[in-house]
Structure formats: C-alpha cells, structure tokens
Design a protein around this motif. Structure first.
Motif, mmCIF file in Angstrom:
data_model
loop_
_atom_site.group_PDB
_atom_site.id
_atom_site.type_symbol
_atom_site.label_atom_id
_atom_site.label_comp_id
_atom_site.label_asym_id
_atom_site.label_seq_id
_atom_site.Cartn_x
_atom_site.Cartn_y
_atom_site.Cartn_z
ATOM 1 N N LYS A 174 -12.855 2.288 -2.421
ATOM 2 C CA LYS A 174 -13.178 1.628 -1.149
ATOM 3 C C LYS A 174 -12.095 0.618 -0.750
ATOM 4 O O LYS A 174 -11.794 0.457 0.438
ATOM 5 N N ILE A 175 -11.507 -0.068 -1.724
ATOM 6 C CA ILE A 175 -10.403 -0.973 -1.401
ATOM 7 C C ILE A 175 -9.188 -0.178 -0.941
ATOM 8 O O ILE A 175 -8.431 -0.633 -0.069
ATOM 9 N N TYR A 176 -9.015 1.016 -1.479
ATOM 10 C CA TYR A 176 -7.946 1.905 -0.991
ATOM 11 C C TYR A 176 -8.151 2.196 0.494
ATOM 12 O O TYR A 176 -7.210 2.169 1.285
ATOM 13 N N ARG A 177 -9.411 2.441 0.871
ATOM 14 C CA ARG A 177 -9.704 2.721 2.277
ATOM 15 C C ARG A 177 -9.464 1.491 3.153
ATOM 16 O O ARG A 177 -8.989 1.612 4.281
ATOM 17 N N VAL A 178 -9.771 0.308 2.631
ATOM 18 C CA VAL A 178 -9.511 -0.926 3.379
ATOM 19 C C VAL A 178 -8.025 -1.076 3.647
ATOM 20 O O VAL A 178 -7.592 -1.304 4.788
ATOM 21 N N CYS A 179 -7.201 -0.966 2.591
ATOM 22 C CA CYS A 179 -5.749 -1.120 2.741
ATOM 23 C C CYS A 179 -5.165 -0.014 3.621
ATOM 24 O O CYS A 179 -4.286 -0.266 4.446
ATOM 25 N N GLN A 180 -5.668 1.194 3.450
ATOM 26 C CA GLN A 180 -5.194 2.316 4.258
ATOM 27 C C GLN A 180 -5.463 2.069 5.737
ATOM 28 O O GLN A 180 -4.584 2.273 6.587
ATOM 29 N N ASN A 181 -6.660 1.611 6.060
ATOM 30 C CA ASN A 181 -7.021 1.380 7.454
ATOM 31 C C ASN A 181 -6.189 0.252 8.065
ATOM 32 O O ASN A 181 -5.678 0.379 9.182
ATOM 33 N N LEU A 182 -6.047 -0.865 7.343
ATOM 34 C CA LEU A 182 -5.338 -2.018 7.890
ATOM 35 C C LEU A 182 -3.842 -1.736 8.058
ATOM 36 O O LEU A 182 -3.248 -2.111 9.081
ATOM 37 N N ILE A 183 -3.228 -1.087 7.065
ATOM 38 C CA ILE A 183 -1.792 -0.781 7.173
ATOM 39 C C ILE A 183 -1.553 0.283 8.240
ATOM 40 O O ILE A 183 -0.586 0.202 9.014
ATOM 41 N N PHE A 184 -2.449 1.269 8.310
ATOM 42 C CA PHE A 184 -2.312 2.300 9.347
ATOM 43 C C PHE A 184 -2.422 1.681 10.748
ATOM 44 O O PHE A 184 -1.650 2.033 11.645
ATOM 45 N N ASN A 185 -3.371 0.765 10.943
ATOM 46 C CA ASN A 185 -3.494 0.090 12.237
ATOM 47 C C ASN A 185 -2.251 -0.730 12.561
ATOM 48 O O ASN A 185 -1.812 -0.792 13.716
ATOM 49 N N ALA A 186 -1.683 -1.379 11.532
ATOM 50 C CA ALA A 186 -0.471 -2.172 11.745
ATOM 51 C C ALA A 186 0.688 -1.301 12.189
ATOM 52 O O ALA A 186 1.529 -1.718 12.996
ATOM 53 N N VAL A 187 0.729 -0.071 11.693
ATOM 54 C CA VAL A 187 1.766 0.873 12.115
ATOM 55 C C VAL A 187 1.453 1.418 13.503
ATOM 56 O O VAL A 187 2.319 1.468 14.382
ATOM 57 N N LYS A 188 0.206 1.810 13.707
ATOM 58 C CA LYS A 188 -0.197 2.472 14.953
ATOM 59 C C LYS A 188 -0.056 1.573 16.165
ATOM 60 O O LYS A 188 0.391 2.014 17.229
ATOM 61 N N TYR A 189 -0.427 0.301 16.031
ATOM 62 C CA TYR A 189 -0.393 -0.616 17.167
ATOM 63 C C TYR A 189 0.843 -1.503 17.182
ATOM 64 O O TYR A 189 0.888 -2.504 17.891
ATOM 65 N N ASN A 190 1.834 -1.114 16.397
ATOM 66 C CA ASN A 190 3.096 -1.851 16.382
ATOM 67 C C ASN A 190 4.020 -1.301 17.469
ATOM 68 O O ASN A 190 3.774 -0.249 18.058
ATOM 69 N N ASN A 191 5.072 -2.053 17.730
ATOM 70 C CA ASN A 191 6.091 -1.558 18.666
ATOM 71 C C ASN A 191 6.980 -0.551 17.968
ATOM 72 O O ASN A 191 7.119 -0.558 16.735
ATOM 73 N N ASN A 192 7.571 0.338 18.738
ATOM 74 C CA ASN A 192 8.543 1.258 18.170
ATOM 75 C C ASN A 192 9.697 0.465 17.555
ATOM 76 O O ASN A 192 10.155 -0.532 18.106
ATOM 77 N N LYS A 193 10.137 0.924 16.376
ATOM 78 C CA LYS A 193 11.166 0.224 15.590
ATOM 79 C C LYS A 193 10.694 -1.165 15.155
ATOM 80 O O LYS A 193 11.505 -2.073 14.965
ATOM 81 N N GLY A 194 9.375 -1.297 15.009
ATOM 82 C CA GLY A 194 8.818 -2.569 14.556
ATOM 83 C C GLY A 194 8.801 -2.665 13.046
ATOM 84 O O GLY A 194 9.394 -1.841 12.324
ATOM 85 N N GLU A 195 8.096 -3.680 12.575
ATOM 86 C CA GLU A 195 8.072 -3.946 11.133
ATOM 87 C C GLU A 195 6.667 -4.362 10.711
ATOM 88 O O GLU A 195 6.006 -5.134 11.401
ATOM 89 N N VAL A 196 6.227 -3.832 9.580
ATOM 90 C CA VAL A 196 4.950 -4.197 8.980
ATOM 91 C C VAL A 196 5.235 -4.848 7.631
ATOM 92 O O VAL A 196 5.936 -4.265 6.797
ATOM 93 N N LYS A 197 4.704 -6.049 7.434
ATOM 94 C CA LYS A 197 4.896 -6.759 6.169
ATOM 95 C C LYS A 197 3.571 -6.858 5.431
ATOM 96 O O LYS A 197 2.589 -7.394 5.959
ATOM 97 N N VAL A 198 3.549 -6.339 4.216
ATOM 98 C CA VAL A 198 2.377 -6.453 3.342
ATOM 99 C C VAL A 198 2.740 -7.422 2.221
ATOM 100 O O VAL A 198 3.740 -7.213 1.524
ATOM 101 N N THR A 199 1.953 -8.463 2.059
ATOM 102 C CA THR A 199 2.279 -9.512 1.092
ATOM 103 C C THR A 199 1.116 -9.744 0.144
ATOM 104 O O THR A 199 -0.038 -9.825 0.571
ATOM 105 N N LEU A 200 1.451 -9.845 -1.148
ATOM 106 C CA LEU A 200 0.461 -10.184 -2.172
ATOM 107 C C LEU A 200 0.738 -11.595 -2.679
ATOM 108 O O LEU A 200 1.862 -11.919 -3.051
ATOM 109 N N LYS A 201 -0.313 -12.424 -2.670
ATOM 110 C CA LYS A 201 -0.191 -13.791 -3.185
ATOM 111 C C LYS A 201 -1.352 -14.061 -4.130
ATOM 112 O O LYS A 201 -2.487 -13.652 -3.844
#
Length: 358
Positions: free
Chosen positions: A237-264
């Motif tokens: 289920k956490i895989y699905r959470v990360c998959q959905n959030l990262i996919f949305n970040a890609v889908k609603y980003n600008n062309n040639k944009g950037e997605v940053k995933v950070t672990l703290k």
C-alpha cells in the motif's frame, strides 16, 4: 389574571398582609395606624418578592421552554445557542438547559445530514459523469463497427483497440471505487512488515522513468548514501502511495520539468517529500484535492487521464498507518506533498564504523 406573575403575586401579597394585620390586631397595644402601616409594608414586600420570584424563576423559564419546544416542533434550530452552560438552582432552568442541549444535538445532526446529502448528490453526479465517458466512447466505437465499418480491417482494428482502451479505463475506475469503499468500511486489512523505504521508492522511480522521459521530466531522488531507511508499514500500500504521488508530480509538471523526491529522518520518523515545479494548486482547492473525483483543472485533468480517486486512496492508506498527507503549493511554482512513517533504527551503520576502526 391568574395566568401571569403579577396576578399571583397580588393574591399572595393580599393574603400575607391580611394575615399580618390579623395577627397584630390580637395585640392590645397596636392601634389602627400601626395596623395600616404594617399591612401596607407587608403587602408591598410580599408583592415585590413574589412577583420577582415568579417572573424570573418560573414564568420566564416556562416561556423559554415553550419557545424551545415550538422551535423543535417547527424544526427551526437557527437561533438556538448553548447559553445555559452554568449550573443553576432553578429546576426549570435545568429543564430548559436539557431541552436546549437536545435541540443543539438535533441541530448538529441536521447539519451533518445536510452535508451528507450534498456530498451524496455531488458524488452521484461525479460518478455518473466518470462512468458515462468510457461507456459512451465504447458504445460509439461498437455501433460504428456494426453500421458497416467492421468490413474495413484497418478501421476495425483501430476501433476495437480504442474500445478496449475505454473499457480498461472503466475497469480501473471500478477497481479504484471498490478499493476506496473497502478501505472506508474497514474490509481491507493492513499487513505491516519491515522494509527499506529507499528501495521501495527506487522501484517506483524505475517504473515511472519511461513516462517521465516522454515529457522530458527528470526525477531526482535525494537520500543519504549508505543509510538504511527501515520502516514498519504495509509495503504494497505504501508502494501505491509513492507511485500515485510521484506519478502525479510527473503528470502535472511542466515539460522539461523536475521532480524531487527527498527522504529525511528524525528521531522516530521518516519524512517523504515529493516536489514538482508545475503550475501549482490554488489555495481554494488545497482543502478539497483529497476528495473523490475532485480535480483542480477538470479539462486538463481529463486530457491527462486518471480516475480522480488517487489522492483519496492515498489519504485513506496513510490514515490506516496513523499518518497524514500534507501539501503546500504556490501557483506557478509547484507543489510539495509530504507524509511520514515510523523510523526503525538499525545498527548496520554503527557496526560498519566499528569494523573500519578495528
């Protein structure tokens, strides 16, 4: 006359003053003047005290009780307020307080029912619209084939593929609805295990790399090399959470944009931040993006695809992990989605340091 406090006070005052005068008249040393003065004083005092007592402790409270009962009967809870919070020695006021509390409870129940009714109407409208789109598309392709286009092999294959794609979208929508309903009803159980959150996110990024490359979107993953990010959660289920959030970040980003995933990591938790530099979310939409079928830009979202249930599922999964999804966004600059999971410390890093010093 006997139906108000003044009438009752007058009768009682007359009775009390008559008793006082009668008692004093039995004394030999009391003349007529003293009897009149005593009668007038006793009458005045008895009248005032009785009138005030009945007016403020009886009739006023009874009037308030009748007013409350009339509002409850008319189902008018608009002017009811909790103004009897303090204790009172008057039993009528205590009764009034109980009735007022009952009315407030009913008012809250009615407001909740009204909100649920509005949500139900909106949900039915949304789901009807979402189901209508793939059904009508599939129906159109099949009817076109039945009208004679089936004889053209090239057109037949193209239309059948489009119909299959529409049915696939319908199947995804139904599966998401079933998943969300099962989560809300508690049917789906969570299986908690220990795993490395860093490895899970690397798997998600590897899966979405191809889709990101189509839009020239770069996915960057920031974490501390050689460090374990062990957590206890339901991995699937956490895989699905990360998959959905990262996919949305890609889908609603600008062309040639950037997605940053950070672990703290902090003392007891691991925080995941997923940042994009897309168009952002207006402030008025931030509170509603986790609702079913809610879309910030309906026309754009339709072109991008999706069921509109992803963030609602994310919210319920994280609530099942005693966590919450948070979002901050600036229009024109992008959004950051964040959530936290428990951090399970390991001794692997310290063991390596000890072995190197030896």
């Amino acid at each position: 006359m006997l139906t108000n406090s003044r009438g009752i006070a007058l009768i009682l005052a007359l009775a009390i003053s008559a008793m006082v005068v009668a008692f004093l008249s039995l004394l030999n040393a009391v003349d007529t003047t003293i009897l009149l003065v005593a009668g007038a004083i006793s009458f005045s005092v008895a009248y005032l005290l009785t009138n005030i007592t009945f007016e403020f402790l009886v009739f006023k409270e009874i009037g308030n009780i009748y007013s409350l009962l009339e509002k409850i009967q008319k189902k008018d809870f608009s002017e009811i307020s909790d103004k009897y919070s303090k204790s009172s020695i008057s039993p009528l006021r205590r009764i009034n307080k109980v009735i007022n509390s009952y009315a407030l409870t009913k008012q809250k129940e009615i407001e909740t029912l009204q909100k649920n009714e509005a949500f139900r109407r909106e949900f039915i409208a949304d789901i009807s619209h979402e189901l209508k789109t793939p059904i009508f598309a599939t129906q159109g392709y099949i009817l076109t084939l039945l009208d004679g286009a089936i004889d053209d092999k090239q057109v037949r294959m193209k239309f059948l593929k489009r119909a299959a794609k529409s049915l696939d979208s319908l199947d995804v929508l139904v599966q998401d609805l079933l998943t969300l309903n099962q989560m809300e009803s508690g049917v789906i159980k969570f299986t908690f295990t220990q795993f490395d959150l860093k490895d899970l996110i690397l798997e998600v990024i590897d899966q979405l790399e191809h889709k990101a490359s189509k839009r020239d979107v770069e996915i960057k993953f920031n974490y501390e090399e050689g460090k374990n990010y062990i957590t206890t959660a339901d991995r699937q289920k956490i895989y699905r959470v990360c998959q959905n959030l990262i996919f949305n970040a890609v889908k609603y980003n600008n062309n040639k944009g950037e997605v940053k995933v950070t672990l703290k990591t902090s003392k007891n938790s691991i925080q995941v931040d997923i940042k994009d530099d897309g168009q952002g979310i207006p402030p008025e939409d931030l509170k509603r993006i986790f609702e079913r079928f809610y879309r910030v830009e309906k026309s754009r979202s339709k072109k991008e695809g999706g069921t509109g249930l992803g963030l609602a599922i994310v919210k319920h999964i994280l609530e099942g992990h005693k966590s919450k999804i948070s979002v901050s966004s600036t229009v024109g600059k992008g959004s950051i989605f964040s959530f936290s999971l428990p951090y399970v410390k390991t001794n692997s890093a310290s063991d390596k340091e000890k072995s190197s010093t030896d």
